[in-house]
Write a protein that holds these residues in place. Structure first.
Motif, PDB file in Angstrom:
ATOM      1  N   SER A   7      40.664  31.470  47.450  1.00  0.00           N
ATOM      2  CA  SER A   7      39.306  30.938  47.391  1.00  0.00           C
ATOM      3  C   SER A   7      38.487  31.709  46.356  1.00  0.00           C
ATOM      4  CB  SER A   7      38.646  31.056  48.763  1.00  0.00           C
ATOM      5  OG  SER A   7      37.314  30.635  48.723  1.00  0.00           O
ATOM      6  N   THR A   9      35.333  32.576  46.418  1.00  0.00           N
ATOM      7  CA  THR A   9      34.409  33.531  47.040  1.00  0.00           C
ATOM      8  C   THR A   9      34.758  33.675  48.515  1.00  0.00           C
ATOM      9  OG1 THR A   9      32.787  31.808  47.494  1.00  0.00           O
ATOM     10  CG2 THR A   9      32.456  33.099  45.490  1.00  0.00           C
ATOM     11  N   ASP A  13      30.769  35.216  53.064  1.00  0.00           N
ATOM     12  CA  ASP A  13      29.535  35.297  52.275  1.00  0.00           C
ATOM     13  C   ASP A  13      28.743  34.006  52.439  1.00  0.00           C
ATOM     14  OD1 ASP A  13      27.497  35.754  50.497  1.00  0.00           O
ATOM     15  OD2 ASP A  13      28.780  36.060  48.747  1.00  0.00           O
ATOM     16  N   LYS A  16      26.650  32.097  49.518  1.00  0.00           N
ATOM     17  CA  LYS A  16      27.297  31.250  48.516  1.00  0.00           C
ATOM     18  C   LYS A  16      28.026  30.087  49.186  1.00  0.00           C
ATOM     19  CE  LYS A  16      27.939  34.997  45.236  1.00  0.00           C
ATOM     20  NZ  LYS A  16      28.895  35.770  44.473  1.00  0.00           N
ATOM     21  N   HIS A  21      33.811  26.360  50.296  1.00  0.00           N
ATOM     22  CA  HIS A  21      33.831  27.365  51.356  1.00  0.00           C
ATOM     23  C   HIS A  21      34.014  26.727  52.731  1.00  0.00           C
ATOM     24  CE1 HIS A  21      31.477  28.946  47.961  1.00  0.00           C
ATOM     25  NE2 HIS A  21      32.318  29.956  48.129  1.00  0.00           N
ATOM     26  N   THR A  42      40.791  36.394  48.014  1.00  0.00           N
ATOM     27  CA  THR A  42      39.519  36.036  47.409  1.00  0.00           C
ATOM     28  C   THR A  42      38.999  37.182  46.553  1.00  0.00           C
ATOM     29  OG1 THR A  42      37.345  35.103  47.898  1.00  0.00           O
ATOM     30  CG2 THR A  42      38.162  36.780  49.409  1.00  0.00           C
ATOM     31  N   THR A  43      37.879  36.943  45.913  1.00  0.00           N
ATOM     32  CA  THR A  43      37.299  37.945  45.015  1.00  0.00           C
ATOM     33  C   THR A  43      36.684  39.099  45.798  1.00  0.00           C
ATOM     34  OG1 THR A  43      35.241  36.698  44.996  1.00  0.00           O
ATOM     35  CG2 THR A  43      36.813  36.243  43.243  1.00  0.00           C
ATOM     36  N   HIS A  45      34.636  41.914  47.757  1.00  0.00           N
ATOM     37  CA  HIS A  45      33.644  41.866  48.838  1.00  0.00           C
ATOM     38  C   HIS A  45      32.351  42.506  48.349  1.00  0.00           C
ATOM     39  CE1 HIS A  45      31.735  42.857  52.678  1.00  0.00           C
ATOM     40  NE2 HIS A  45      32.460  41.868  53.182  1.00  0.00           N
ATOM     41  N   TYR A  61      40.553  41.133  49.848  1.00  0.00           N
ATOM     42  CA  TYR A  61      39.613  41.069  48.726  1.00  0.00           C
ATOM     43  C   TYR A  61      40.252  41.738  47.517  1.00  0.00           C
ATOM     44  CZ  TYR A  61      36.328  39.973  52.423  1.00  0.00           C
ATOM     45  OH  TYR A  61      35.700  39.395  53.490  1.00  0.00           O
ATOM     46  N   GLU A  66      37.320  38.502  39.383  1.00  0.00           N
ATOM     47  CA  GLU A  66      35.967  37.968  39.546  1.00  0.00           C
ATOM     48  C   GLU A  66      36.048  36.475  39.807  1.00  0.00           C
ATOM     49  OE1 GLU A  66      33.418  39.002  36.332  1.00  0.00           O
ATOM     50  OE2 GLU A  66      34.134  41.056  36.256  1.00  0.00           O
ATOM     51  N   SER A  67      35.000  35.912  40.385  1.00  0.00           N
ATOM     52  CA  SER A  67      35.013  34.485  40.712  1.00  0.00           C
ATOM     53  C   SER A  67      35.166  33.617  39.464  1.00  0.00           C
ATOM     54  CB  SER A  67      33.761  34.099  41.480  1.00  0.00           C
ATOM     55  OG  SER A  67      32.613  34.349  40.720  1.00  0.00           O
ATOM     56  N   ASN A  71      37.578  30.386  39.160  1.00  0.00           N
ATOM     57  CA  ASN A  71      36.953  29.109  38.869  1.00  0.00           C
ATOM     58  C   ASN A  71      37.313  28.575  37.486  1.00  0.00           C
ATOM     59  OD1 ASN A  71      35.580  28.828  41.292  1.00  0.00           O
ATOM     60  ND2 ASN A  71      33.866  30.044  40.577  1.00  0.00           N
TER      61      ASN A  71
END
Length: 75
Positions: A7, A9, A13, A16, A21, A42-43, A45, A61, A66-67, A71
Motif C-alpha cells: 500500500s 500509505t 494513518d 490520508k 486505504h 507500506t511506506t 511510519h 514500514y 517514499e509514497s 505511486n
C-alpha cells in the motif's frame, strides 16, 4: 496461507484516508477473518516505527521507500 499486500500509505494513518486505504484495510480484514495471515508492506511510519500489529494485520514500514515511489511508475 500468508498473503502480502503493498500500500502507498499506512492504513493506520487516518489523515490520508481514501479509496485505496479503505480497500486495503477491507482486504486485510477479510484475509484475517478467513484465517489467513495478512502482512502489509507500506511506506515509513510518521513516528518512525518499523513494524506493528493493527487489528490482527502485521504491518511492516519500509523507511527507505517514499509514497511517490509506490505511486509512481516504479512498481
Amino acid at each position: 496461507m500468508r498473503i502480502c499486500i503493498i500500500s502507498p500509505t499506512p492504513i493506520t494513518d487516518k489523515k490520508k484516508w481514501g479509496g485505496v486505504h479503505t480497500h486495503t484495510e477491507m482486504l486485510c480484514n477479510i484475509i484475517t477473518k478467513l484465517g489467513h495471515e495478512a502482512t502489509l508492506l507500506t511506506t515509513s511510519h510518521p513516528k518512525g516505527l518499523s513494524e506493528e500489529w493493527y487489528n490482527g494485520i502485521h504491518i511492516n514500514y519500509i523507511r527507505e521507500v517514499e509514497s511517490t515511489f509506490i505511486n509512481g511508475k516504479n512498481f
